[in-house]
Design a protein around this motif. Sequence first.
Motif, PDB file in Angstrom:
ATOM      1  N   ASP A  89       0.854  -1.186   0.000  1.00 48.72           N
ATOM      2  CA  ASP A  89       0.000   0.000   0.000  1.00 48.72           C
ATOM      3  C   ASP A  89       0.887   1.231   0.000  1.00 48.72           C
ATOM      4  OD1 ASP A  89      -2.434  -1.333   0.042  1.00 48.72           O
ATOM      5  OD2 ASP A  89      -2.512  -1.408   2.240  1.00 48.72           O
ATOM      6  N   HIS A  90       0.542   2.201  -0.806  1.00 48.08           N
ATOM      7  CA  HIS A  90       1.290   3.453  -0.883  1.00 48.08           C
ATOM      8  C   HIS A  90       0.516   4.532  -0.129  1.00 48.08           C
ATOM      9  CE1 HIS A  90       2.436   7.182  -3.429  1.00 48.08           C
ATOM     10  NE2 HIS A  90       3.273   7.040  -2.425  1.00 48.08           N
ATOM     11  N   VAL A  91       1.186   5.152   0.860  1.00 49.29           N
ATOM     12  CA  VAL A  91       0.555   6.161   1.711  1.00 49.29           C
ATOM     13  C   VAL A  91       1.432   7.409   1.756  1.00 49.29           C
ATOM     14  CG1 VAL A  91      -0.320   6.675   4.033  1.00 49.29           C
ATOM     15  CG2 VAL A  91      -0.451   4.334   3.137  1.00 49.29           C
ATOM     16  N   VAL A  92       0.825   8.588   1.573  1.00 50.17           N
ATOM     17  CA  VAL A  92       1.523   9.856   1.775  1.00 50.17           C
ATOM     18  C   VAL A  92       1.156  10.357   3.164  1.00 50.17           C
ATOM     19  CG1 VAL A  92       1.826  12.230   1.007  1.00 50.17           C
ATOM     20  CG2 VAL A  92       1.568  10.417  -0.679  1.00 50.17           C
ATOM     21  N   ASP A  93       2.165  10.552   4.023  1.00 57.41           N
ATOM     22  CA  ASP A  93       1.923  10.887   5.417  1.00 57.41           C
ATOM     23  C   ASP A  93       1.823  12.384   5.673  1.00 57.41           C
ATOM     24  OD1 ASP A  93       2.196   8.115   6.529  1.00 57.41           O
ATOM     25  OD2 ASP A  93       4.175   8.327   5.623  1.00 57.41           O
ATOM     26  N   SER A  94       2.688  13.157   5.051  1.00 57.84           N
ATOM     27  CA  SER A  94       2.687  14.592   5.303  1.00 57.84           C
ATOM     28  C   SER A  94       3.381  15.307   4.160  1.00 57.84           C
ATOM     29  CB  SER A  94       3.403  14.919   6.629  1.00 57.84           C
ATOM     30  OG  SER A  94       4.789  14.592   6.538  1.00 57.84           O
ATOM     31  N   VAL A  95       3.156  16.612   4.098  1.00 59.50           N
ATOM     32  CA  VAL A  95       3.755  17.407   3.030  1.00 59.50           C
ATOM     33  C   VAL A  95       3.923  18.845   3.488  1.00 59.50           C
ATOM     34  CG1 VAL A  95       1.506  17.966   1.986  1.00 59.50           C
ATOM     35  CG2 VAL A  95       3.565  18.013   0.586  1.00 59.50           C
ATOM     36  N   GLU A  96       5.025  19.456   3.073  1.00 59.27           N
ATOM     37  CA  GLU A  96       5.243  20.893   3.216  1.00 59.27           C
ATOM     38  C   GLU A  96       5.344  21.458   1.800  1.00 59.27           C
ATOM     39  OE1 GLU A  96       8.425  22.024   5.998  1.00 59.27           O
ATOM     40  OE2 GLU A  96       8.511  19.891   6.536  1.00 59.27           O
ATOM     41  N   MET A  97       4.524  22.466   1.491  1.00 56.19           N
ATOM     42  CA  MET A  97       4.458  22.969   0.134  1.00 56.19           C
ATOM     43  C   MET A  97       4.580  24.495   0.108  1.00 56.19           C
ATOM     44  SD  MET A  97       1.398  20.628  -1.509  1.00 56.19           S
ATOM     45  CE  MET A  97       2.064  20.815  -3.165  1.00 56.19           C
ATOM     46  N   THR A  98       5.342  24.963  -0.885  1.00 57.76           N
ATOM     47  CA  THR A  98       5.482  26.398  -1.130  1.00 57.76           C
ATOM     48  C   THR A  98       5.311  26.642  -2.612  1.00 57.76           C
ATOM     49  OG1 THR A  98       7.042  26.624   0.706  1.00 57.76           O
ATOM     50  CG2 THR A  98       6.986  28.415  -0.904  1.00 57.76           C
ATOM     51  N   GLN A  99       4.552  27.676  -2.961  1.00 53.42           N
ATOM     52  CA  GLN A  99       4.321  27.989  -4.365  1.00 53.42           C
ATOM     53  C   GLN A  99       4.258  29.498  -4.543  1.00 53.42           C
ATOM     54  OE1 GLN A  99       1.308  25.730  -6.652  1.00 53.42           O
ATOM     55  NE2 GLN A  99       0.352  27.704  -7.073  1.00 53.42           N
ATOM     56  N   GLN A 100       4.912  29.980  -5.597  1.00 57.44           N
ATOM     57  CA  GLN A 100       4.836  31.405  -5.920  1.00 57.44           C
ATOM     58  C   GLN A 100       4.732  31.561  -7.424  1.00 57.44           C
ATOM     59  OE1 GLN A 100       8.088  33.924  -4.647  1.00 57.44           O
ATOM     60  NE2 GLN A 100       6.749  35.724  -4.633  1.00 57.44           N
ATOM     61  N   GLN A 101       3.769  32.364  -7.865  1.00 61.33           N
ATOM     62  CA  GLN A 101       3.524  32.593  -9.279  1.00 61.33           C
ATOM     63  C   GLN A 101       3.689  34.070  -9.579  1.00 61.33           C
ATOM     64  OE1 GLN A 101       2.706  29.940 -11.254  1.00 61.33           O
ATOM     65  NE2 GLN A 101       2.591  31.092 -13.169  1.00 61.33           N
ATOM     66  N   GLY A 102       4.731  34.406 -10.354  1.00 64.08           N
ATOM     67  CA  GLY A 102       4.962  35.796 -10.734  1.00 64.08           C
ATOM     68  C   GLY A 102       5.152  36.684  -9.522  1.00 64.08           C
ATOM     69  N   GLU A 103       4.425  37.821  -9.513  1.00 69.09           N
ATOM     70  CA  GLU A 103       4.527  38.789  -8.422  1.00 69.09           C
ATOM     71  C   GLU A 103       3.546  38.494  -7.302  1.00 69.09           C
ATOM     72  OE1 GLU A 103       6.845  41.086  -8.260  1.00 69.09           O
ATOM     73  OE2 GLU A 103       7.631  40.392 -10.196  1.00 69.09           O
ATOM     74  N   ALA A 104       2.761  37.431  -7.433  1.00 67.48           N
ATOM     75  CA  ALA A 104       1.787  37.096  -6.396  1.00 67.48           C
ATOM     76  C   ALA A 104       2.488  36.701  -5.101  1.00 67.48           C
ATOM     77  CB  ALA A 104       0.891  35.950  -6.877  1.00 67.48           C
ATOM     78  N   GLU A 105       1.765  36.811  -4.009  1.00 66.74           N
ATOM     79  CA  GLU A 105       2.319  36.455  -2.708  1.00 66.74           C
ATOM     80  C   GLU A 105       2.593  34.960  -2.632  1.00 66.74           C
ATOM     81  OE1 GLU A 105       1.131  36.819   2.063  1.00 66.74           O
ATOM     82  OE2 GLU A 105      -0.153  37.688   0.503  1.00 66.74           O
ATOM     83  N   GLU A 106       3.681  34.600  -1.978  1.00 65.35           N
ATOM     84  CA  GLU A 106       4.033  33.194  -1.814  1.00 65.35           C
ATOM     85  C   GLU A 106       2.977  32.479  -0.972  1.00 65.35           C
ATOM     86  OE1 GLU A 106       8.284  31.384  -1.057  1.00 65.35           O
ATOM     87  OE2 GLU A 106       7.361  31.878   0.877  1.00 65.35           O
ATOM     88  N   ILE A 107       2.621  31.259  -1.396  1.00 64.61           N
ATOM     89  CA  ILE A 107       1.634  30.453  -0.680  1.00 64.61           C
ATOM     90  C   ILE A 107       2.353  29.287  -0.017  1.00 64.61           C
ATOM     91  CG2 ILE A 107      -0.483  29.108  -0.876  1.00 64.61           C
ATOM     92  CD1 ILE A 107      -1.074  30.624  -3.453  1.00 64.61           C
ATOM     93  N   ARG A 108       2.113  29.097   1.272  1.00 62.40           N
ATOM     94  CA  ARG A 108       2.756  28.022   2.023  1.00 62.40           C
ATOM     95  C   ARG A 108       1.705  27.189   2.753  1.00 62.40           C
ATOM     96  NH1 ARG A 108       8.218  28.332   3.438  1.00 62.40           N
ATOM     97  NH2 ARG A 108       9.343  30.093   2.519  1.00 62.40           N
ATOM     98  N   TRP A 109       2.019  25.907   2.917  1.00 62.07           N
ATOM     99  CA  TRP A 109       1.166  25.051   3.751  1.00 62.07           C
ATOM    100  C   TRP A 109       1.951  23.848   4.222  1.00 62.07           C
ATOM    101  CZ3 TRP A 109      -1.556  20.167   2.706  1.00 62.07           C
ATOM    102  CH2 TRP A 109      -2.428  19.820   3.756  1.00 62.07           C
ATOM    103  N   ASP A 110       1.783  23.524   5.524  1.00 57.92           N
ATOM    104  CA  ASP A 110       2.382  22.350   6.149  1.00 57.92           C
ATOM    105  C   ASP A 110       1.243  21.490   6.685  1.00 57.92           C
ATOM    106  OD1 ASP A 110       3.655  20.455   7.694  1.00 57.92           O
ATOM    107  OD2 ASP A 110       4.937  21.868   8.764  1.00 57.92           O
ATOM    108  N   SER A 111       1.127  20.263   6.167  1.00 55.40           N
ATOM    109  CA  SER A 111       0.010  19.411   6.580  1.00 55.40           C
ATOM    110  C   SER A 111       0.070  19.053   8.058  1.00 55.40           C
ATOM    111  CB  SER A 111      -0.018  18.139   5.733  1.00 55.40           C
ATOM    112  OG  SER A 111       1.122  17.332   6.003  1.00 55.40           O
ATOM    113  N   MET A 112       1.241  19.184   8.688  1.00 53.52           N
ATOM    114  CA  MET A 112       1.377  18.861  10.102  1.00 53.52           C
ATOM    115  C   MET A 112       0.995  20.031  11.004  1.00 53.52           C
ATOM    116  SD  MET A 112       2.412  15.692  10.255  1.00 53.52           S
ATOM    117  CE  MET A 112       3.218  15.460  11.846  1.00 53.52           C
ATOM    118  N   SER A 113       0.698  21.181  10.432  1.00 54.01           N
ATOM    119  CA  SER A 113       0.407  22.368  11.231  1.00 54.01           C
ATOM    120  C   SER A 113      -0.997  22.347  11.827  1.00 54.01           C
ATOM    121  CB  SER A 113       0.563  23.619  10.367  1.00 54.01           C
ATOM    122  OG  SER A 113      -0.455  23.672   9.370  1.00 54.01           O
TER     123      SER A 113
END
Length: 291
Positions: A89-113
């Motif tokens: 079985d394949h399981v994803v436990d947690s993720v930390e993600m950051t994304q920024q597009q052009g001049e838009a504000e950076e978006i962050r999320w930590d699934s453990m938060s």
Amino acid sequence: MLFFANFATFVLADPADSPASKDASHSVLERFSLRYHLNPGEKLQYEVTHQAKTKTRIRGAEEISQVHTISQRHWDILPATPEGEMVFDHVVDSVEMTQQQGEAEEIRWDSMSGEDPPSVFTLVAEQMGKKLATVTINPMGNELTREDHGGSKASLGMGSLTLQLPENPIAIGESWNVPHEVKARLENGEVKVIKIQERYTLEKVQTGVATLSIRSEPLTPMNEDSVRAQVVQQMSNGEIRFDIDNGRLLSKQLDWDETVVGFQGANSLMEYRARMTERLVEGVPHTAQKP
């Protein structure tokens, strides 16, 4: 707008100069059998990091997008089939993600938060802590069956789950090829199938660990720059370490450094710089979010 999918070039050394040739435990001409060995009841835990920067210039307008993802996942090894095939079985436990597009504000999320994810990460959040798929493979890593259990198809930069290993024992300096296909959309809306060959080479073997290089080679001509821009991010070039004794991936690193000129008009440009690493780890908690 084009959709860019998430996916080091190595020079084959003279076997006589490789570190393996200095290992007294075997000779350069010795052949090695690369096979998966997964034991029911064990868990294989991996950390996958994917970072990418894409710069595009179209009609003088330049935009830079960046992503950075760190995900923890594991395989739960299930009892083998009556034929002896391995199941997990394949399981994803947690993720930390950051994304920024052009001049838009950076978006962050930590699934453990414990915080609700931004809307752009909602589909990924639905995967956390859930069994995504039950996969059956043979010892060569060929996927025989896959039962998907729903959820997003986002890859989290992980690429394929298993390596397709050579059918026969292989010597240092020898290679094997794995064909696959990717799809690209033409400017007229049609979909073109691009055949790609991944070339694996056994570079060295030391203390039971095989070091492999991987390089993708397109087999279908890509005369359109718009097609090449879509495909280069799915061309794998890098290094893999495989535990021969225990039959599992230890680490993988793939790198991209690509520039495509003219993918949307004469003055357009796309630059893609990225790295994906995967490593076997111990002690990763099996919880998606804090209570």
